[in-house]
Each structure stands twice: as C-alpha cells, then as structure tokens.
Design an enzyme around this catalytic site. Sequence first.
Site, PDB file in Angstrom:
ATOM      1  N   SER A  27       0.841  -1.219   0.000  1.00  8.31           N
ATOM      2  CA  SER A  27       0.000   0.000   0.000  1.00  8.31           C
ATOM      3  C   SER A  27       0.866   1.255   0.000  1.00  8.31           C
ATOM      4  O   SER A  27       0.606   2.214  -0.730  1.00  8.31           O
ATOM      5  CB  SER A  27      -0.886   0.028   1.251  1.00  8.31           C
ATOM      6  N   ARG A 126     -14.542  -6.096 -10.445  1.00 15.36           N
ATOM      7  CA  ARG A 126     -14.686  -5.464  -9.127  1.00 15.36           C
ATOM      8  C   ARG A 126     -15.408  -4.117  -9.243  1.00 15.36           C
ATOM      9  O   ARG A 126     -15.317  -3.441 -10.262  1.00 15.36           O
ATOM     10  CB  ARG A 126     -13.304  -5.304  -8.481  1.00 15.36           C
ATOM     11  N   ASP A 317      -7.641  -7.347   5.169  1.00 19.84           N
ATOM     12  CA  ASP A 317      -6.886  -8.270   4.313  1.00 19.84           C
ATOM     13  C   ASP A 317      -6.456  -9.535   5.056  1.00 19.84           C
ATOM     14  O   ASP A 317      -6.015 -10.495   4.424  1.00 19.84           O
ATOM     15  CB  ASP A 317      -5.649  -7.559   3.729  1.00 19.84           C
ATOM     16  N   ARG A 348     -13.517 -13.613  -1.129  1.00 16.92           N
ATOM     17  CA  ARG A 348     -12.660 -14.195  -0.086  1.00 16.92           C
ATOM     18  C   ARG A 348     -13.451 -14.912   1.003  1.00 16.92           C
ATOM     19  O   ARG A 348     -12.858 -15.661   1.777  1.00 16.92           O
ATOM     20  CB  ARG A 348     -11.744 -13.122   0.521  1.00 16.92           C
ATOM     21  N   ARG A 390      -3.510 -13.654  -1.443  1.00 17.96           N
ATOM     22  CA  ARG A 390      -3.659 -13.867   0.005  1.00 17.96           C
ATOM     23  C   ARG A 390      -4.332 -15.210   0.322  1.00 17.96           C
ATOM     24  O   ARG A 390      -4.056 -15.823   1.346  1.00 17.96           O
ATOM     25  CB  ARG A 390      -4.430 -12.710   0.639  1.00 17.96           C
TER      26      ARG A 390
END
Length: 431
Positions: A27, A126, A317, A348, A390
């Site tokens: 980030s 998205r 996250d 997720r 992730r």
Amino acid sequence: MSTEMGVRRITGGDPLKGDMSVPGDKSISHRALLLGGLGEGVTSIRNLAPGEDVESTMKVLGELGVEVEDGGREVQVHGSGLGGFTEPDGPLDAGNSGTLMRLISGILAGQRFEATITGDTSLRSRPMDRIIGPLTEMGAIIRAEDGTAPLTITGSRLSGVTHRPNVASAQVKSCLLLAGLHAEGETTVVEPGPSRDHTERMLAAMGYPIEIAEEGITVNGPSPLEPIEVEVPGDFSSAAFFIAGGLLVEGSNLIIRDVGLNDTRTGFLDLVDKMGAKIEVKNRRVEEGEPRGDLRVRHSELSGVELGGEDVVKAIDELPLLGVVATQAEGRTVVRGAEELRVKETDRISATVDNLRSLGADVEELKDGFIVDGGGGLTGGTVDSYRDHRIAMGAAVAAQVATGSTRLTGTEWVEVSFPGFFEKLEELKNG
Ligand code: S3P
C-alpha cells in the site's frame, strides 16, 4: 474450481524458527510511486514492495510520462507535478491491482487528456461505481459499463465535494483526495470508520496542508508536493502469514523485523492478542510518519474470538487468515460485517470457507463472514488460490498444521505481492 498452473504439495509439522523480514509494504509503495509522480522533484524510495501489483504502478506511471529510475528495491521517481502527466499511447493496465486502478482514476480525472484504464479478469469484475459516482459529482467524465473497468476517463476541471462513502475504503478515500488535489475548492471524505491512512500521512510528509478532523479528511486544491525520501516498512499483511504460522505450529519462535505497525492496519494483531497470542512488539518507532517495529512470535494456545464493525476494516486483508488461525483455537470464532471480502481479488468469504472445508475444518459460510468451530483437526487435502495471492498464502499456512499433506494449486498468484513466499516458509521450517 481449480486454477491448476503452479502446484505445490505442502506438508506441515515443522516449527517456524528464525530472524526474518518481509518485503516492503504494498500500500505504501503504490502511494510513494504515485505521489512521487505528482511531486515537484525526485522522490527516492527504498525497500519498494516487489510483486506484480507495484510493477503495474511503475509501468502505468511510465506510460503517463513519469520517469521512474528502476533500481530494483530502490527507485527514484521524477515527479512531473500536479496536472503534469502526459497522454498515454494506449490503454493503461492495472493488472490485478484495485489500489492502482482506484488511485490513478482520481489523478486521471484532473488531467488534460483522455485515458483508458483496464485490468485483469478479476479487476474488471470489481466494483468501480464507488469511485465513478463521486468523481462524476466532482465534474469528471467517465465511461464504463455496469460500473466496472475498463474506465475511460476524460480529464476535466474538477470542483471539490463532500463525499460520505457507505463502506470504509482507503482506495475510495485516496482516489477522491487525489482528485481533490486537482480540484477547485475543498474535497472532504467522511468515512463510516477509519480505513488505512497511508495517503494522508504521505501527503502531510510532502508538505501538503491536509486537514484531518472528526468531521472528515479535507484537501483544498493544488499545492506543491515536496519530494521526499521514503523507507518503506515491511508489509504487515505479508508478515501476518508468518505471525499466523508461528502462533499455530508447535515449537515455533520467530522474530520479524521492521514491520509496518500503522494502527489502521494491525487489527489482526489485536484480534490474535484477544485469542491469547504470545507476541511481543519491540523497538517500536515512527519513521517518515509511519509506525514500525519488530515482532517476536511464539507458538500459543488460542481461543475463539467474535468480531465485527471497526475490527473488520483494520484487519480486512487478514480475515481469511484469521479463519485459518481459528481452526486451531479452542471454541468458536465468528466473523461478521465483512461483506467487503466478497469484492476483493476473489470472493474471499467463499474461497476461505471452501479451502478450510477441503482441509477438514468445521466452518459455516455467512452472507457477511463465516463461523469456524476450532480445536484443530485439519487433515490436509486439495486447496486452490482462487487466483488470489492472500488466499494462496493463507492456504499454505493452514497446510502447516494439517496432519496429512496438502496440494495447493494456482501458486503463481503469490507473485502479486510476495515473490519468494514459499522459499521463505521453507527456510524457516529448516530453522
Ligand atoms: C488498500 C486498501 C484496502 C485493502 C487493499 C489495499 C490500499 O482496500 O483491502 O488490499 O492500499 O488502499 P479497500 O480500501 O477497498 O478496503
């Protein structure tokens, strides 16, 4: 679903031991590059995050006429000043990076040319309406189908607005603040909860008079951004996989050095602390406006935790990883209020539930989260990255505490943020 491609067979059981560091924060790296590009001179960045997302940002900046001297983990960005980008020859490609797409859109809205920004299949699905709406209100001209990328943005004269997003999102907030730098009058973002504040900290470090108040975060049009030197801390989100591994595998004892400890990012630490984790934070300090420190992590007996609200934003996250940790905790863990997880690099919530179930966990899917009944008992099995870095790394951590071996497919997705992840894990297992 299996994305196949890179396949690894992982066996667990070996304690994680060693003194390590993780790659630079993704980030902060995106912001150092983008804000450096808007600066009035040369911004130097050390310990830049590796990985495809940050490479996409460097490439896009190059296509917008910003010179980035690429020295690997050390780069120099020759800023072209606010409004100083030049028209690209073709469509810009943000790859897999939501942060790049949303932040660059705020900048493009205030330039003097038209540009199209697109991305990979995941990014093109998205939601971008969350930036298209407020940017359009500021006077931006954006063409997009169904609120998704590709976005074609025609640079316009912008005027400041006050925007109250429904979800706390650092990407939306940063997009609007960056547009606000190019706008006439005040642009204020009033968030429902505090999202990560790296953009605000870096703007302040560059001498921009940003106002941060209870009533919102405000920028007031153009003002020169002074170039700075940025030493990027280790990425807390990357460290989290080793924190989790260290906590879960018996006999583990790890030191992770120079990790970013910005309070808006470390919700996972607070949550595992509540669960009973033995983690010491050492050498806590603030450098260039960003808190950092070293972490000592030891194997710990954990119990379940219930969370929702602000915990969610601060650990957004790491919530799939929290699901992995919860399988080894005594009792029940409940994650709620996390529907944002459904619109990340993959859904997720369903990816976490599917993978944990494949490994033998007792887990229930909720519309806005999941419930894990812990107590150990992962057997091993077949899991997939779901084309999400992730999810892949979380699955590899789960495999460390499974009794049997685990087959992980789609391993190449870790390249998005953490090239060398599997090798690092192996190194620690050999202690
Ligand atoms: C990011 C913000 C978060 C996070 C993402 C990176 C950023 O997204 O999930 O991985 O760098 O601003 P949202 O701000 O959309 O929640």
